[in-house]
Scaffold this motif. Structure first.
Motif, PDB file in Angstrom:
ATOM      1  N   SER A   1       2.417  12.596  -1.713  1.00  0.00           N
ATOM      2  CA  SER A   1       1.435  12.612  -2.801  1.00  0.00           C
ATOM      3  C   SER A   1       0.886  11.205  -3.015  1.00  0.00           C
ATOM      4  CB  SER A   1       2.092  13.123  -4.088  1.00  0.00           C
ATOM      5  OG  SER A   1       1.181  13.088  -5.168  1.00  0.00           O
ATOM      6  N   ILE A   2      -0.444  11.090  -3.030  1.00  0.00           N
ATOM      7  CA  ILE A   2      -1.111   9.803  -3.249  1.00  0.00           C
ATOM      8  C   ILE A   2      -1.839   9.858  -4.589  1.00  0.00           C
ATOM      9  CG2 ILE A   2      -2.797   8.157  -2.364  1.00  0.00           C
ATOM     10  CD1 ILE A   2      -0.392   8.511  -0.546  1.00  0.00           C
ATOM     11  N   ARG A   3      -1.521   8.877  -5.450  1.00  0.00           N
ATOM     12  CA  ARG A   3      -2.172   8.828  -6.758  1.00  0.00           C
ATOM     13  C   ARG A   3      -2.893   7.495  -6.910  1.00  0.00           C
ATOM     14  NH1 ARG A   3      -0.015  13.057  -9.757  1.00  0.00           N
ATOM     15  NH2 ARG A   3      -1.146  12.340 -11.601  1.00  0.00           N
ATOM     16  N   ILE A   4      -4.115   7.549  -7.375  1.00  0.00           N
ATOM     17  CA  ILE A   4      -4.890   6.354  -7.718  1.00  0.00           C
ATOM     18  C   ILE A   4      -5.091   6.393  -9.220  1.00  0.00           C
ATOM     19  CG2 ILE A   4      -6.984   5.026  -7.312  1.00  0.00           C
ATOM     20  CD1 ILE A   4      -5.282   5.401  -4.829  1.00  0.00           C
ATOM     21  N   GLY A   5      -4.352   5.519  -9.930  1.00  0.00           N
ATOM     22  CA  GLY A   5      -4.351   5.614 -11.387  1.00  0.00           C
ATOM     23  C   GLY A   5      -3.589   6.870 -11.783  1.00  0.00           C
ATOM     24  N   ASN A   6      -4.196   7.698 -12.622  1.00  0.00           N
ATOM     25  CA  ASN A   6      -3.576   8.949 -13.036  1.00  0.00           C
ATOM     26  C   ASN A   6      -4.070  10.144 -12.225  1.00  0.00           C
ATOM     27  OD1 ASN A   6      -2.051   7.763 -15.137  1.00  0.00           O
ATOM     28  ND2 ASN A   6      -3.850   7.773 -16.484  1.00  0.00           N
ATOM     29  N   GLU A   7      -4.910   9.896 -11.231  1.00  0.00           N
ATOM     30  CA  GLU A   7      -5.520  10.982 -10.469  1.00  0.00           C
ATOM     31  C   GLU A   7      -4.866  11.124  -9.096  1.00  0.00           C
ATOM     32  OE1 GLU A   7      -9.637  10.394  -9.789  1.00  0.00           O
ATOM     33  OE2 GLU A   7      -9.920  12.279  -8.661  1.00  0.00           O
ATOM     34  N   GLU A   8      -4.478  12.360  -8.768  1.00  0.00           N
ATOM     35  CA  GLU A   8      -3.912  12.622  -7.453  1.00  0.00           C
ATOM     36  C   GLU A   8      -5.044  12.860  -6.461  1.00  0.00           C
ATOM     37  OE1 GLU A   8      -0.992  15.639  -7.335  1.00  0.00           O
ATOM     38  OE2 GLU A   8      -0.846  15.659  -5.147  1.00  0.00           O
ATOM     39  N   ILE A   9      -4.976  12.149  -5.326  1.00  0.00           N
ATOM     40  CA  ILE A   9      -6.008  12.269  -4.302  1.00  0.00           C
ATOM     41  C   ILE A   9      -5.518  13.246  -3.230  1.00  0.00           C
ATOM     42  CG2 ILE A   9      -7.467  11.028  -2.668  1.00  0.00           C
ATOM     43  CD1 ILE A   9      -7.857  10.193  -5.573  1.00  0.00           C
ATOM     44  N   THR A  10      -6.232  14.322  -3.023  1.00  0.00           N
ATOM     45  CA  THR A  10      -5.828  15.338  -2.054  1.00  0.00           C
ATOM     46  C   THR A  10      -6.706  15.350  -0.813  1.00  0.00           C
ATOM     47  OG1 THR A  10      -7.180  16.977  -3.224  1.00  0.00           O
ATOM     48  CG2 THR A  10      -4.857  16.814  -3.861  1.00  0.00           C
ATOM     49  N   ASP A  11      -7.921  14.828  -0.903  1.00  0.00           N
ATOM     50  CA  ASP A  11      -8.831  14.829   0.233  1.00  0.00           C
ATOM     51  C   ASP A  11      -8.467  13.705   1.203  1.00  0.00           C
ATOM     52  OD1 ASP A  11     -11.761  13.601   1.273  1.00  0.00           O
ATOM     53  OD2 ASP A  11     -11.537  15.785   1.429  1.00  0.00           O
ATOM     54  N   ASP A  12      -8.267  14.047   2.479  1.00  0.00           N
ATOM     55  CA  ASP A  12      -7.831  13.061   3.472  1.00  0.00           C
ATOM     56  C   ASP A  12      -8.815  11.911   3.616  1.00  0.00           C
ATOM     57  OD1 ASP A  12      -6.147  15.255   5.880  1.00  0.00           O
ATOM     58  OD2 ASP A  12      -5.675  14.646   3.830  1.00  0.00           O
ATOM     59  N   ILE A  13     -10.093  12.202   3.603  1.00  0.00           N
ATOM     60  CA  ILE A  13     -11.109  11.157   3.748  1.00  0.00           C
ATOM     61  C   ILE A  13     -11.064  10.207   2.554  1.00  0.00           C
ATOM     62  CG2 ILE A  13     -13.593  10.695   3.898  1.00  0.00           C
ATOM     63  CD1 ILE A  13     -13.906  13.310   5.407  1.00  0.00           C
ATOM     64  N   GLU A  14     -10.867  10.767   1.373  1.00  0.00           N
ATOM     65  CA  GLU A  14     -10.784   9.931   0.174  1.00  0.00           C
ATOM     66  C   GLU A  14      -9.540   9.043   0.206  1.00  0.00           C
ATOM     67  OE1 GLU A  14     -13.107   9.628  -1.895  1.00  0.00           O
ATOM     68  OE2 GLU A  14     -12.185   8.478  -3.522  1.00  0.00           O
ATOM     69  N   VAL A  15      -8.429   9.593   0.730  1.00  0.00           N
ATOM     70  CA  VAL A  15      -7.206   8.808   0.850  1.00  0.00           C
ATOM     71  C   VAL A  15      -7.433   7.604   1.762  1.00  0.00           C
ATOM     72  CG1 VAL A  15      -4.866   8.808   1.799  1.00  0.00           C
ATOM     73  CG2 VAL A  15      -5.613  10.695   0.366  1.00  0.00           C
ATOM     74  N   LYS A  16      -8.134   7.844   2.893  1.00  0.00           N
ATOM     75  CA  LYS A  16      -8.377   6.773   3.852  1.00  0.00           C
ATOM     76  C   LYS A  16      -9.275   5.679   3.289  1.00  0.00           C
ATOM     77  CE  LYS A  16      -7.709   9.793   7.846  1.00  0.00           C
ATOM     78  NZ  LYS A  16      -8.340  10.496   8.988  1.00  0.00           N
ATOM     79  N   ARG A  17     -10.041   5.991   2.266  1.00  0.00           N
ATOM     80  CA  ARG A  17     -10.867   4.966   1.623  1.00  0.00           C
ATOM     81  C   ARG A  17     -10.024   4.001   0.805  1.00  0.00           C
ATOM     82  NH1 ARG A  17     -15.301   7.501  -1.997  1.00  0.00           N
ATOM     83  NH2 ARG A  17     -15.599   5.277  -2.365  1.00  0.00           N
ATOM     84  N   HIS A  18      -8.831   4.444   0.390  1.00  0.00           N
ATOM     85  CA  HIS A  18      -7.977   3.627  -0.479  1.00  0.00           C
ATOM     86  C   HIS A  18      -6.780   3.020   0.245  1.00  0.00           C
ATOM     87  CE1 HIS A  18      -9.920   4.727  -4.310  1.00  0.00           C
ATOM     88  NE2 HIS A  18     -10.087   5.930  -3.777  1.00  0.00           N
ATOM     89  N   ILE A  19      -6.389   3.612   1.371  1.00  0.00           N
ATOM     90  CA  ILE A  19      -5.191   3.150   2.076  1.00  0.00           C
ATOM     91  C   ILE A  19      -5.557   2.732   3.492  1.00  0.00           C
ATOM     92  CG2 ILE A  19      -2.928   3.799   2.981  1.00  0.00           C
ATOM     93  CD1 ILE A  19      -2.570   5.645   0.681  1.00  0.00           C
ATOM     94  N   GLY A  20      -5.130   1.543   3.874  1.00  0.00           N
ATOM     95  CA  GLY A  20      -5.331   1.061   5.243  1.00  0.00           C
ATOM     96  C   GLY A  20      -3.997   0.947   5.946  1.00  0.00           C
ATOM     97  N   TYR A  21      -3.999   1.174   7.244  1.00  0.00           N
ATOM     98  CA  TYR A  21      -2.775   1.058   8.036  1.00  0.00           C
ATOM     99  C   TYR A  21      -3.068   0.268   9.302  1.00  0.00           C
ATOM    100  CZ  TYR A  21       0.947   2.321  11.267  1.00  0.00           C
ATOM    101  OH  TYR A  21       1.978   2.266  12.173  1.00  0.00           O
ATOM    102  N   LEU A  22      -2.302  -0.800   9.515  1.00  0.00           N
ATOM    103  CA  LEU A  22      -2.473  -1.629  10.703  1.00  0.00           C
ATOM    104  C   LEU A  22      -1.139  -1.749  11.412  1.00  0.00           C
ATOM    105  CD1 LEU A  22      -4.295  -3.496  12.446  1.00  0.00           C
ATOM    106  CD2 LEU A  22      -3.571  -5.396  10.973  1.00  0.00           C
ATOM    107  N   SER A  23      -1.037  -1.206  12.604  1.00  0.00           N
ATOM    108  CA  SER A  23       0.203  -1.243  13.355  1.00  0.00           C
ATOM    109  C   SER A  23       0.459  -2.647  13.894  1.00  0.00           C
ATOM    110  CB  SER A  23       0.130  -0.242  14.519  1.00  0.00           C
ATOM    111  OG  SER A  23       1.225  -0.443  15.407  1.00  0.00           O
ATOM    112  N   ASN A  24       1.739  -3.015  14.027  1.00  0.00           N
ATOM    113  CA  ASN A  24       2.044  -4.336  14.578  1.00  0.00           C
ATOM    114  C   ASN A  24       1.799  -4.389  16.080  1.00  0.00           C
ATOM    115  OD1 ASN A  24       4.127  -2.724  15.426  1.00  0.00           O
ATOM    116  ND2 ASN A  24       5.757  -4.163  14.919  1.00  0.00           N
TER     117      ASN A  24
END
Length: 277
Positions: free
Chosen positions: A252-275
């Motif tokens: 579960s991903i929450r931004i503030g008090n709102e749970e984000i369920t849309d994958d595209i919206e999640v990717k706008r807020h979370i970045g992942y960089l592999s080593n």
């Protein structure tokens, strides 16, 4: 049944045979014990964080079933300084028996020094670090270690906050504690290098606003994910960033008090960089 439970806690099945789990012993004060100064901070509304909140228990969950994490936390514990008001508060007196009772130990994590700053003990930051050196060397001399020999992580506790002086514990702690704990990191780092221990400065951990001395977990904090190779750290991060789907359960991903369920919206807020990138 209790014997079988204890056996599974201490052993793991590897390549068809039972072997001892890697054992981490956490030696500390009230922050290792899990004391909660403000019941509003504790899920159970009590004076001690539960098994879902204490950092030692979170470490156990992060490292998984192949590692055993044991906590030895005592409120008021010091490194080597005996407290005239309470019995056996110094770790030096008990470290031999603790290490032998938890043998074999693969890693000893020591987070002490806050209580050493009490005015009645009369030790400055430099002397507290010398006390830590003496404690570490004593621990290294005990015949209790796993295959790699003495392996110690020295953690410098966060500096006490000014709120402590106004809290109930402020008067018995006495004057000068804030200044001493603010200086500890520079002495502890040298001590760790001197005795050949690993070092971690916990200055970014947050203290409770009620007493300014007890650790707490606040929304928006920074959490590190620890674990050996293959424990699932990368997999977890990839699932959080929606680069792969979990085979069971949910993230579960929450931004503030709102749970984000849309994958595209999640990717706008979370970045992942592999080593490996």
């Amino acid at each position: 049944i209790p014997h079988r439970v204890n056996f599974r806690l201490a052993y793991r099945r590897q390549k068809g045979r039972w072997t001892m789990k890697k054992h981490i012993l956490c030696l500390g004060d009230s922050n290792t014990h899990g004391y909660c100064a403000d019941p509003a901070d504790c899920a159970d509304g009590g004076s001690r964080f539960n098994e879902d909140e204490r950092w030692t228990c979170l470490l156990q969950k992060a490292l998984g079933p192949d590692v055993l994490v044991t906590e030895e936390g005592l409120s008021g514990r010091t490194t080597v300084f005996q407290d005239p008001l309470h019995e056996t508060m110094d770790a030096l007196t008990v470290v031999y028996s603790l290490l032998k009772s938890h043998e074999a130990v693969d890693l000893l994590i020591i987070m002490l020094g806050t209580n050493d700053s009490k005015e009645r003990l009369g030790a400055n930051a430099s002397c507290i670090a010398i006390g830590m050196e003496r404690l570490v060397r004593k621990a290294q001399s005990v015949d209790c270690w796993g295959e790699r020999g003495p392996n110690i992580l020295l953690v410098c506790p966060p500096p006490i906050r000014p709120e402590m002086e106004l809290a109930e514990c402020g008067e018995p702690m006495g004057k000068g504690c804030l200044e001493k704990t603010r200086e500890l990191h520079k002495y502890y780092k040298k001590t760790a290098r001197l005795v050949g221990a690993h070092y971690l400065d916990a200055k970014d951990c947050e203290f409770n606003a009620v007493d300014g001395i007890s650790l707490t977990v606040k929304e928006g904090g920074i959490v590190g994910i620890l674990g050996p190779n293959g424990a699932g750290k990368t997999t977890l991060l990839r699932m959080m960033s929606r680069l792969m789907n979990p085979s069971g359960g949910m993230v579960s991903i929450r931004i503030g008090n709102e749970e984000i369920t849309d994958d595209i919206e999640v990717k706008r807020h979370i970045g992942y960089l592999s080593n490996n990138t």
